[in-house]
Design a protein around this motif. Structure first.
Motif, PDB file in Angstrom:
ATOM      1  N   MET A 116       0.826  -1.189   0.000  1.00  0.00           N
ATOM      2  CA  MET A 116       0.000   0.000   0.000  1.00  0.00           C
ATOM      3  C   MET A 116       0.869   1.252   0.000  1.00  0.00           C
ATOM      4  O   MET A 116       0.578   2.202  -0.706  1.00  0.00           O
ATOM      5  CB  MET A 116      -0.922  -0.054   1.223  1.00  0.00           C
ATOM      6  CG  MET A 116      -1.880   1.072   1.293  1.00  0.00           C
ATOM      7  SD  MET A 116      -3.037   0.934  -0.042  1.00  0.00           S
ATOM      8  CE  MET A 116      -3.916   2.430   0.114  1.00  0.00           C
ATOM      9  N   PHE A 117       1.910   1.240   0.818  1.00  0.00           N
ATOM     10  CA  PHE A 117       2.796   2.403   0.866  1.00  0.00           C
ATOM     11  C   PHE A 117       3.513   2.614  -0.463  1.00  0.00           C
ATOM     12  O   PHE A 117       3.831   3.734  -0.829  1.00  0.00           O
ATOM     13  CB  PHE A 117       3.816   2.273   1.998  1.00  0.00           C
ATOM     14  CG  PHE A 117       3.269   2.650   3.344  1.00  0.00           C
ATOM     15  CD1 PHE A 117       2.918   3.954   3.618  1.00  0.00           C
ATOM     16  CD2 PHE A 117       3.115   1.704   4.333  1.00  0.00           C
ATOM     17  CE1 PHE A 117       2.415   4.322   4.842  1.00  0.00           C
ATOM     18  CE2 PHE A 117       2.613   2.050   5.565  1.00  0.00           C
ATOM     19  CZ  PHE A 117       2.255   3.366   5.828  1.00  0.00           C
ATOM     20  N   ALA A 118       3.761   1.543  -1.196  1.00  0.00           N
ATOM     21  CA  ALA A 118       4.421   1.690  -2.491  1.00  0.00           C
ATOM     22  C   ALA A 118       3.510   2.423  -3.473  1.00  0.00           C
ATOM     23  O   ALA A 118       3.984   3.248  -4.261  1.00  0.00           O
ATOM     24  CB  ALA A 118       4.804   0.325  -3.040  1.00  0.00           C
ATOM     25  N   TYR A 119       2.208   2.149  -3.446  1.00  0.00           N
ATOM     26  CA  TYR A 119       1.273   2.854  -4.317  1.00  0.00           C
ATOM     27  C   TYR A 119       1.181   4.331  -3.932  1.00  0.00           C
ATOM     28  O   TYR A 119       1.097   5.202  -4.800  1.00  0.00           O
ATOM     29  CB  TYR A 119      -0.115   2.223  -4.248  1.00  0.00           C
ATOM     30  CG  TYR A 119      -0.175   0.839  -4.828  1.00  0.00           C
ATOM     31  CD1 TYR A 119       0.219   0.595  -6.138  1.00  0.00           C
ATOM     32  CD2 TYR A 119      -0.619  -0.234  -4.072  1.00  0.00           C
ATOM     33  CE1 TYR A 119       0.161  -0.672  -6.684  1.00  0.00           C
ATOM     34  CE2 TYR A 119      -0.683  -1.506  -4.599  1.00  0.00           C
ATOM     35  CZ  TYR A 119      -0.287  -1.713  -5.911  1.00  0.00           C
ATOM     36  OH  TYR A 119      -0.344  -2.979  -6.440  1.00  0.00           O
ATOM     37  N   ILE A 120       1.170   4.602  -2.635  1.00  0.00           N
ATOM     38  CA  ILE A 120       1.132   5.993  -2.171  1.00  0.00           C
ATOM     39  C   ILE A 120       2.388   6.722  -2.616  1.00  0.00           C
ATOM     40  O   ILE A 120       2.330   7.863  -3.097  1.00  0.00           O
ATOM     41  CB  ILE A 120       0.962   6.043  -0.640  1.00  0.00           C
ATOM     42  CG1 ILE A 120      -0.402   5.493  -0.234  1.00  0.00           C
ATOM     43  CG2 ILE A 120       1.121   7.469  -0.125  1.00  0.00           C
ATOM     44  CD1 ILE A 120      -0.567   5.282   1.252  1.00  0.00           C
ATOM     45  N   ALA A 121       3.539   6.072  -2.466  1.00  0.00           N
ATOM     46  CA  ALA A 121       4.799   6.691  -2.877  1.00  0.00           C
ATOM     47  C   ALA A 121       4.802   6.969  -4.379  1.00  0.00           C
ATOM     48  O   ALA A 121       5.237   8.037  -4.819  1.00  0.00           O
ATOM     49  CB  ALA A 121       5.974   5.790  -2.506  1.00  0.00           C
ATOM     50  N   ALA A 122       4.293   6.033  -5.170  1.00  0.00           N
ATOM     51  CA  ALA A 122       4.240   6.237  -6.619  1.00  0.00           C
ATOM     52  C   ALA A 122       3.335   7.414  -6.970  1.00  0.00           C
ATOM     53  O   ALA A 122       3.667   8.222  -7.856  1.00  0.00           O
ATOM     54  CB  ALA A 122       3.756   4.972  -7.305  1.00  0.00           C
ATOM     55  N   GLY A 123       2.230   7.540  -6.283  1.00  0.00           N
ATOM     56  CA  GLY A 123       1.332   8.678  -6.518  1.00  0.00           C
ATOM     57  C   GLY A 123       1.973  10.002  -6.152  1.00  0.00           C
ATOM     58  O   GLY A 123       1.843  10.995  -6.880  1.00  0.00           O
ATOM     59  N   ILE A 124       2.672  10.021  -5.031  1.00  0.00           N
ATOM     60  CA  ILE A 124       3.349  11.247  -4.601  1.00  0.00           C
ATOM     61  C   ILE A 124       4.452  11.622  -5.571  1.00  0.00           C
ATOM     62  O   ILE A 124       4.601  12.789  -5.951  1.00  0.00           O
ATOM     63  CB  ILE A 124       3.896  11.087  -3.167  1.00  0.00           C
ATOM     64  CG1 ILE A 124       2.744  11.031  -2.160  1.00  0.00           C
ATOM     65  CG2 ILE A 124       4.837  12.230  -2.815  1.00  0.00           C
ATOM     66  CD1 ILE A 124       3.181  10.698  -0.754  1.00  0.00           C
ATOM     67  N   PHE A 125       5.230  10.633  -6.015  1.00  0.00           N
ATOM     68  CA  PHE A 125       6.294  10.912  -6.983  1.00  0.00           C
ATOM     69  C   PHE A 125       5.713  11.421  -8.304  1.00  0.00           C
ATOM     70  O   PHE A 125       6.256  12.332  -8.918  1.00  0.00           O
ATOM     71  CB  PHE A 125       7.151   9.676  -7.230  1.00  0.00           C
ATOM     72  CG  PHE A 125       8.106   9.367  -6.124  1.00  0.00           C
ATOM     73  CD1 PHE A 125       8.822  10.354  -5.482  1.00  0.00           C
ATOM     74  CD2 PHE A 125       8.304   8.057  -5.718  1.00  0.00           C
ATOM     75  CE1 PHE A 125       9.703  10.063  -4.463  1.00  0.00           C
ATOM     76  CE2 PHE A 125       9.189   7.750  -4.709  1.00  0.00           C
ATOM     77  CZ  PHE A 125       9.889   8.758  -4.075  1.00  0.00           C
ATOM     78  N   GLY A 126       4.611  10.842  -8.745  1.00  0.00           N
ATOM     79  CA  GLY A 126       3.972  11.303  -9.974  1.00  0.00           C
ATOM     80  C   GLY A 126       3.458  12.727  -9.846  1.00  0.00           C
ATOM     81  O   GLY A 126       3.612  13.547 -10.759  1.00  0.00           O
ATOM     82  N   PHE A 127       2.859  13.045  -8.708  1.00  0.00           N
ATOM     83  CA  PHE A 127       2.360  14.401  -8.457  1.00  0.00           C
ATOM     84  C   PHE A 127       3.519  15.399  -8.416  1.00  0.00           C
ATOM     85  O   PHE A 127       3.423  16.498  -8.975  1.00  0.00           O
ATOM     86  CB  PHE A 127       1.566  14.411  -7.155  1.00  0.00           C
ATOM     87  CG  PHE A 127       0.890  15.710  -6.866  1.00  0.00           C
ATOM     88  CD1 PHE A 127      -0.083  16.203  -7.716  1.00  0.00           C
ATOM     89  CD2 PHE A 127       1.215  16.443  -5.737  1.00  0.00           C
ATOM     90  CE1 PHE A 127      -0.717  17.408  -7.448  1.00  0.00           C
ATOM     91  CE2 PHE A 127       0.595  17.639  -5.459  1.00  0.00           C
ATOM     92  CZ  PHE A 127      -0.385  18.127  -6.312  1.00  0.00           C
ATOM     93  N   ALA A 128       4.613  15.010  -7.762  1.00  0.00           N
ATOM     94  CA  ALA A 128       5.786  15.886  -7.710  1.00  0.00           C
ATOM     95  C   ALA A 128       6.367  16.112  -9.099  1.00  0.00           C
ATOM     96  O   ALA A 128       6.792  17.223  -9.434  1.00  0.00           O
ATOM     97  CB  ALA A 128       6.844  15.291  -6.784  1.00  0.00           C
ATOM     98  N   LEU A 129       6.372  15.076  -9.919  1.00  0.00           N
ATOM     99  CA  LEU A 129       6.879  15.209 -11.280  1.00  0.00           C
ATOM    100  C   LEU A 129       6.011  16.165 -12.099  1.00  0.00           C
ATOM    101  O   LEU A 129       6.523  17.021 -12.825  1.00  0.00           O
ATOM    102  CB  LEU A 129       6.938  13.844 -11.961  1.00  0.00           C
ATOM    103  CG  LEU A 129       7.398  13.846 -13.414  1.00  0.00           C
ATOM    104  CD1 LEU A 129       8.842  14.314 -13.510  1.00  0.00           C
ATOM    105  CD2 LEU A 129       7.252  12.475 -14.018  1.00  0.00           C
ATOM    106  N   LEU A 130       4.692  16.048 -11.970  1.00  0.00           N
ATOM    107  CA  LEU A 130       3.806  16.956 -12.692  1.00  0.00           C
ATOM    108  C   LEU A 130       3.996  18.401 -12.239  1.00  0.00           C
ATOM    109  O   LEU A 130       4.008  19.321 -13.061  1.00  0.00           O
ATOM    110  CB  LEU A 130       2.351  16.532 -12.510  1.00  0.00           C
ATOM    111  CG  LEU A 130       1.924  15.273 -13.250  1.00  0.00           C
ATOM    112  CD1 LEU A 130       0.488  14.917 -12.893  1.00  0.00           C
ATOM    113  CD2 LEU A 130       2.071  15.467 -14.743  1.00  0.00           C
ATOM    114  N   LEU A 131       4.133  18.610 -10.929  1.00  0.00           N
ATOM    115  CA  LEU A 131       4.375  19.969 -10.439  1.00  0.00           C
ATOM    116  C   LEU A 131       5.679  20.521 -10.985  1.00  0.00           C
ATOM    117  O   LEU A 131       5.773  21.702 -11.331  1.00  0.00           O
ATOM    118  CB  LEU A 131       4.400  19.994  -8.909  1.00  0.00           C
ATOM    119  CG  LEU A 131       3.076  19.845  -8.193  1.00  0.00           C
ATOM    120  CD1 LEU A 131       3.295  19.892  -6.686  1.00  0.00           C
ATOM    121  CD2 LEU A 131       2.115  20.931  -8.608  1.00  0.00           C
ATOM    122  N   ASP A 132       6.685  19.674 -11.056  1.00  0.00           N
ATOM    123  CA  ASP A 132       7.978  20.121 -11.563  1.00  0.00           C
ATOM    124  C   ASP A 132       7.916  20.389 -13.065  1.00  0.00           C
ATOM    125  O   ASP A 132       8.481  21.375 -13.546  1.00  0.00           O
ATOM    126  CB  ASP A 132       9.040  19.073 -11.250  1.00  0.00           C
ATOM    127  CG  ASP A 132      10.441  19.598 -11.472  1.00  0.00           C
ATOM    128  OD1 ASP A 132      10.680  20.785 -11.185  1.00  0.00           O
ATOM    129  OD2 ASP A 132      11.290  18.816 -11.923  1.00  0.00           O
TER     130      ASP A 132
END
Length: 69
Positions: free
Chosen positions: A1-17
């Motif tokens: 579950m934490f891996a999916y959350i981490a992937a979502g956070i990384f994707g969101f950070a990438l879009l913001l960047d």
């Protein structure tokens, strides 16, 4: 579950960047802060936090291996 959350956070950070935006909160939604949050979730996942009780990894291969007489 934490891996999916981490992937979502990384994707969101990438879009913001990529779009060079901070959504009006530069300290909360900076790519650096979101990357640290993603790394925390990834570390918790690798540490085994949040696993189901009794899922000791590889429960399918307990006992004898099939095909061995």
């Amino acid at each position: 579950m934490f891996a999916y959350i981490a992937a979502g956070i990384f994707g969101f950070a990438l879009l913001l960047d990529l779009f060079d935006t901070d959504l009006g909160a530069p300290d909360l939604f900076s790519p650096g802060t979101l990357s640290l949050a993603g790394l925390l979730c990834l570390a918790l996942y690798l540490a085994g936090v949040g696993r189901a009780p009794g899922s000791g990894g590889g429960g399918r291969w307990r006992g004898r291996r099939p095909g061995r007489g």
